[in-house]
Design a protein around this motif. Sequence first.
Motif, PDB file in Angstrom:
ATOM      1  N   ARG A   1       2.700   5.676  -6.104  1.00 15.65           N
ATOM      2  CA  ARG A   1       2.419   5.532  -7.539  1.00 15.65           C
ATOM      3  C   ARG A   1       3.295   4.483  -8.207  1.00 15.65           C
ATOM      4  NH1 ARG A   1       1.454  11.827  -9.527  1.00 15.65           N
ATOM      5  NH2 ARG A   1      -0.166  12.312  -7.991  1.00 15.65           N
ATOM      6  N   GLU A   2       3.684   3.450  -7.453  1.00 13.10           N
ATOM      7  CA  GLU A   2       4.410   2.324  -8.042  1.00 13.10           C
ATOM      8  C   GLU A   2       3.362   1.274  -8.441  1.00 13.10           C
ATOM      9  OE1 GLU A   2       8.023  -0.771  -6.847  1.00 13.10           O
ATOM     10  OE2 GLU A   2       7.575   0.997  -5.601  1.00 13.10           O
ATOM     11  N   PHE A   3       2.645   1.596  -9.533  1.00 17.33           N
ATOM     12  CA  PHE A   3       1.503   0.781  -9.909  1.00 17.33           C
ATOM     13  C   PHE A   3       1.902  -0.537 -10.568  1.00 17.33           C
ATOM     14  CE2 PHE A   3      -0.185   5.191 -10.093  1.00 17.33           C
ATOM     15  CZ  PHE A   3      -1.056   5.062  -9.027  1.00 17.33           C
ATOM     16  N   THR A   4       3.172  -0.760 -10.811  1.00 17.36           N
ATOM     17  CA  THR A   4       3.608  -2.041 -11.374  1.00 17.36           C
ATOM     18  C   THR A   4       3.825  -3.099 -10.294  1.00 17.36           C
ATOM     19  OG1 THR A   4       5.910  -1.294 -11.306  1.00 17.36           O
ATOM     20  CG2 THR A   4       4.673  -0.902 -13.348  1.00 17.36           C
ATOM     21  N   LEU A   5       3.692  -2.743  -9.029  1.00 15.80           N
ATOM     22  CA  LEU A   5       3.923  -3.672  -7.930  1.00 15.80           C
ATOM     23  C   LEU A   5       2.825  -4.726  -7.893  1.00 15.80           C
ATOM     24  CD1 LEU A   5       5.361  -4.474  -5.265  1.00 15.80           C
ATOM     25  CD2 LEU A   5       3.798  -2.880  -4.109  1.00 15.80           C
ATOM     26  N   ARG A   6       3.241  -5.995  -7.661  1.00 11.79           N
ATOM     27  CA  ARG A   6       2.297  -7.086  -7.486  1.00 11.79           C
ATOM     28  C   ARG A   6       2.757  -7.924  -6.287  1.00 11.79           C
ATOM     29  NH1 ARG A   6       0.591  -4.063 -10.414  1.00 11.79           N
ATOM     30  NH2 ARG A   6      -0.461  -4.334 -12.438  1.00 11.79           N
TER      31      ARG A   6
ATOM     32  N   MET B   1      -6.588  -4.794  -7.814  1.00 10.79           N
ATOM     33  CA  MET B   1      -6.690  -3.345  -7.610  1.00 10.79           C
ATOM     34  C   MET B   1      -5.527  -2.618  -8.275  1.00 10.79           C
ATOM     35  SD  MET B   1      -6.475  -1.188  -4.038  1.00 10.79           S
ATOM     36  CE  MET B   1      -4.727  -1.595  -3.954  1.00 10.79           C
ATOM     37  N   ALA B   2      -4.318  -3.173  -8.161  1.00 12.93           N
ATOM     38  CA  ALA B   2      -3.151  -2.543  -8.788  1.00 12.93           C
ATOM     39  C   ALA B   2      -3.311  -2.514 -10.297  1.00 12.93           C
ATOM     40  CB  ALA B   2      -1.879  -3.297  -8.397  1.00 12.93           C
ATOM     41  N   ASP B   3      -3.848  -3.602 -10.877  1.00 14.47           N
ATOM     42  CA  ASP B   3      -4.083  -3.617 -12.323  1.00 14.47           C
ATOM     43  C   ASP B   3      -5.053  -2.512 -12.728  1.00 14.47           C
ATOM     44  OD1 ASP B   3      -2.397  -5.777 -12.613  1.00 14.47           O
ATOM     45  OD2 ASP B   3      -4.002  -7.262 -12.464  1.00 14.47           O
TER      46      ASP B   3
ATOM     47  N   LEU C   1       0.825  -1.206   0.000  1.00 16.79           N
ATOM     48  CA  LEU C   1       0.000   0.000   0.000  1.00 16.79           C
ATOM     49  C   LEU C   1       0.858   1.254   0.000  1.00 16.79           C
ATOM     50  CD1 LEU C   1      -2.765  -1.037   2.564  1.00 16.79           C
ATOM     51  CD2 LEU C   1      -2.979  -0.862   0.078  1.00 16.79           C
ATOM     52  N   ARG C   2       1.958   1.219   0.765  1.00 18.43           N
ATOM     53  CA  ARG C   2       2.847   2.390   0.780  1.00 18.43           C
ATOM     54  C   ARG C   2       3.451   2.624  -0.605  1.00 18.43           C
ATOM     55  NH1 ARG C   2       8.024   2.822   0.848  1.00 18.43           N
ATOM     56  NH2 ARG C   2       8.283   0.579   1.189  1.00 18.43           N
ATOM     57  N   ARG C   3       3.916   1.562  -1.234  1.00 14.43           N
ATOM     58  CA  ARG C   3       4.497   1.710  -2.569  1.00 14.43           C
ATOM     59  C   ARG C   3       3.435   2.073  -3.600  1.00 14.43           C
ATOM     60  NH1 ARG C   3       8.057  -3.679  -3.236  1.00 14.43           N
ATOM     61  NH2 ARG C   3       8.443  -2.720  -5.299  1.00 14.43           N
ATOM     62  N   MET C   4       2.209   1.587  -3.371  1.00  9.19           N
ATOM     63  CA  MET C   4       1.125   1.962  -4.275  1.00  9.19           C
ATOM     64  C   MET C   4       0.788   3.438  -4.113  1.00  9.19           C
ATOM     65  SD  MET C   4      -0.730   0.623  -6.645  1.00  9.19           S
ATOM     66  CE  MET C   4      -0.467  -1.109  -6.261  1.00  9.19           C
TER      67      MET C   4
ATOM     68  N   PHE D   1      -5.315 -14.040   3.517  1.00 10.36           N
ATOM     69  CA  PHE D   1      -4.291 -13.136   2.992  1.00 10.36           C
ATOM     70  C   PHE D   1      -3.986 -13.438   1.536  1.00 10.36           C
ATOM     71  CE2 PHE D   1      -3.403 -12.453   7.528  1.00 10.36           C
ATOM     72  CZ  PHE D   1      -3.338 -11.076   7.534  1.00 10.36           C
ATOM     73  N   GLY D   2      -4.122 -14.679   1.132  1.00  6.86           N
ATOM     74  CA  GLY D   2      -4.000 -14.973  -0.286  1.00  6.86           C
ATOM     75  C   GLY D   2      -5.089 -14.277  -1.084  1.00  6.86           C
ATOM     76  N   THR D   3      -6.308 -14.298  -0.520  1.00  2.64           N
ATOM     77  CA  THR D   3      -7.408 -13.578  -1.178  1.00  2.64           C
ATOM     78  C   THR D   3      -7.139 -12.077  -1.201  1.00  2.64           C
ATOM     79  OG1 THR D   3      -8.942 -15.271  -0.393  1.00  2.64           O
ATOM     80  CG2 THR D   3      -9.891 -13.193  -1.138  1.00  2.64           C
ATOM     81  N   LEU D   4      -6.625 -11.535  -0.073  1.00  2.00           N
ATOM     82  CA  LEU D   4      -6.301 -10.104  -0.035  1.00  2.00           C
ATOM     83  C   LEU D   4      -5.211  -9.745  -1.035  1.00  2.00           C
ATOM     84  CD1 LEU D   4      -6.368  -9.279   3.786  1.00  2.00           C
ATOM     85  CD2 LEU D   4      -7.966  -8.507   2.035  1.00  2.00           C
ATOM     86  N   ASN D   5      -4.175 -10.561  -1.130  1.00  2.00           N
ATOM     87  CA  ASN D   5      -3.105 -10.281  -2.085  1.00  2.00           C
ATOM     88  C   ASN D   5      -3.615 -10.337  -3.515  1.00  2.00           C
ATOM     89  OD1 ASN D   5      -1.391 -10.013   0.059  1.00  2.00           O
ATOM     90  ND2 ASN D   5      -0.395 -11.999  -0.175  1.00  2.00           N
TER      91      ASN D   5
END
Length: 675
Positions: A224-229, A248-250, A218-221, A238-242
């Motif tokens: 504006r590091e929108f390429t983070l996965r 969401m990042a996409d 969330l901090r990196r998002m 947590f697997g569901t959250l990830n």
Amino acid sequence: MSTPDTDTAPFADGSPLPDAAGLTPPRHRLSTRIILLSLASLLVVLTMIAGTLWLSWKLEGAGAAINDAGSLRMRANRVAIELALSATGQPGARNDQIQALDDTLAQLRKGNPVRPLFLPDEPAIHAQLDHVLHDWQQRLRPLAQAGNGAAYVRALPDFVAQADRLVVLIEHDSARKTDLLRLSQAGLAAIACVGTVAVIYLLYLWIILPVLRLQDGLRRMAAREFTLRLPVETRDEFGTLNAGFNRMADELQDLYQDLAARVASKTAELERQNRDLETLYDMAAFLNQARDAEAMARGFLQRVMRLFDADGGSVRVMDAQHGKLHLLASSGLPATLAEADNCMAVDACHCGDATHEGVVAIADLRKTARRPLLAQPSPCTREGFTAMAAFRIESQRGAIGTFVLHFRAPRELPASDRQLLETLAQHLGIALEHLRLSASARQLAVVEERNLVAQGLHDSIAQGLNFLNLQVQLLSDAVGRDDLAEARELVPMLRHGVEESYQDVRELLNNFRSRLTPGELRPAVEETVERFRRQCRTEAKLVIDDRGNNLPLQPEQQLQVLFILQEALSNVRKHAMAAHVTVSLSHGHDFRLVVEDDGEGFDPAELGHDNDVHVGLNIMRERAARLGARLAIEARPAQGTRIELVLPRGGQAARAERHSTAGQALPRPTQESLR
């Protein structure tokens, strides 16, 4: 709504989880694991606690058994004592002691959970108890009951030794259980420590580490590091959250890319709009400057050409009566093209088409044939221009001309530029129409003023010259007849007529030279009344009420009021033969000027039949009409004349507003509004 706890539960979006052969291993849900871990920990703790309780209970029973086993020696000795007392003839409680020892042995054998009391579950201890019990029942008890004290005493040491051995065995077992209890407690403490570390580690792996990863994501998002996965390594919550975070990042990446493009587009649009507004402002400021039409058109062309990088341009005005377009100004055009197009028919080229179509924009003249039946190229093409854009110049009267931009390279004007150029063409049309209307207004003002001058000349100098002409003819006749007496009578009249005409000329010159600014009406009125006093013997009284708090009259209004006052006093001087005249001036809610005399007066009914005689009154009416004021004339023969001029407050505000819109500031209201 409840969620399944199996490892085949889908993600929140309904997509199935990868199987065991995929990248994520099958695992229970986080809630299931936490519950199982808690239950296991509870089971271990309860087991250890139950073990320690069992050991403590056993130790407590063994302790009671040690006490009772130790009491066997005491009770056996008491029996011996009772036997000795019985031998001496003293009463004793032998049977009671025997029964107490029997009860103790029975309780040791059967145990007593209530106390609690029981022997340890060791075969050696039970065998020793059996040996002690057998020794008592087979040897000592019969001797005690028979009263054979000597034999009983001889057998007692062996019984005591067996009882001591039983006590020792029980103590050894109790010591072993005590060690086991201490070991269990130490194990419980160790298990508690290890379990706590294990629980903390598992909770770190299951909860804290995924939360930290999600927090870092969330901090990196947010940066504006929108390429983070985030890696989806489990099938728990947590697997569901990830997985949801990745989706969401996409979406954010797509939205941000689209938003960046939209922001860039909006920024460009705002820059264009700012440029358009600045252009319109500069153009409006330029067109509002006072200049002739040709200079205005030339400056307009230079600014538009510089803004749109045009290579040439022209402004033409339309002669609707003859169907012609006349060149008003040009820039960048070859002399041959400018001269050839100096006067052209409206339907001769693209420039004329703009008067009907509004806009004619051609990106490449080489691909467009203006006249398909003619093989010759257009004059613009022959001069090297390959693109053009013509726009209609219009006003409230309709189309009044066109302006054209020429380009030597193919050029496509976007819709926004066309709209801006159309707006600029409208501004130019309004400015040209304003110049025309201003010229017409100036011409009309000159005509009106000339009419007033002519009326003034007719009313004063013309009549005086006509009188002098008649007197000169009479003088000529008298000289011809040698009638010196009549000639002597005519000469003073001629001199008086010349002086009167001279005074009229001076008065007209003073009127023409009058220039007033706001606040100068009172001094001008006082000077006019003082000049009237010098010109004739009529007593003049001036009354000024300046207690109002209204806007002072504008210079044009003051000048017209002064002209009306001068004309009224001139009529009093020439025609009224009055002894007194009163001039009243007030500026309350309305502006009011009253000139009242006690002269000969006249019949108002004659005004409509003899306008030439009363030209002065007509002049006053015309000036009052120009002011928007009311002029009332009250007169009776031999009863004097009263002239009242009333300028309503609304008329003052309207004149002031027109004056302010013409570019002059309104004066501040003061107590000296008539001064």
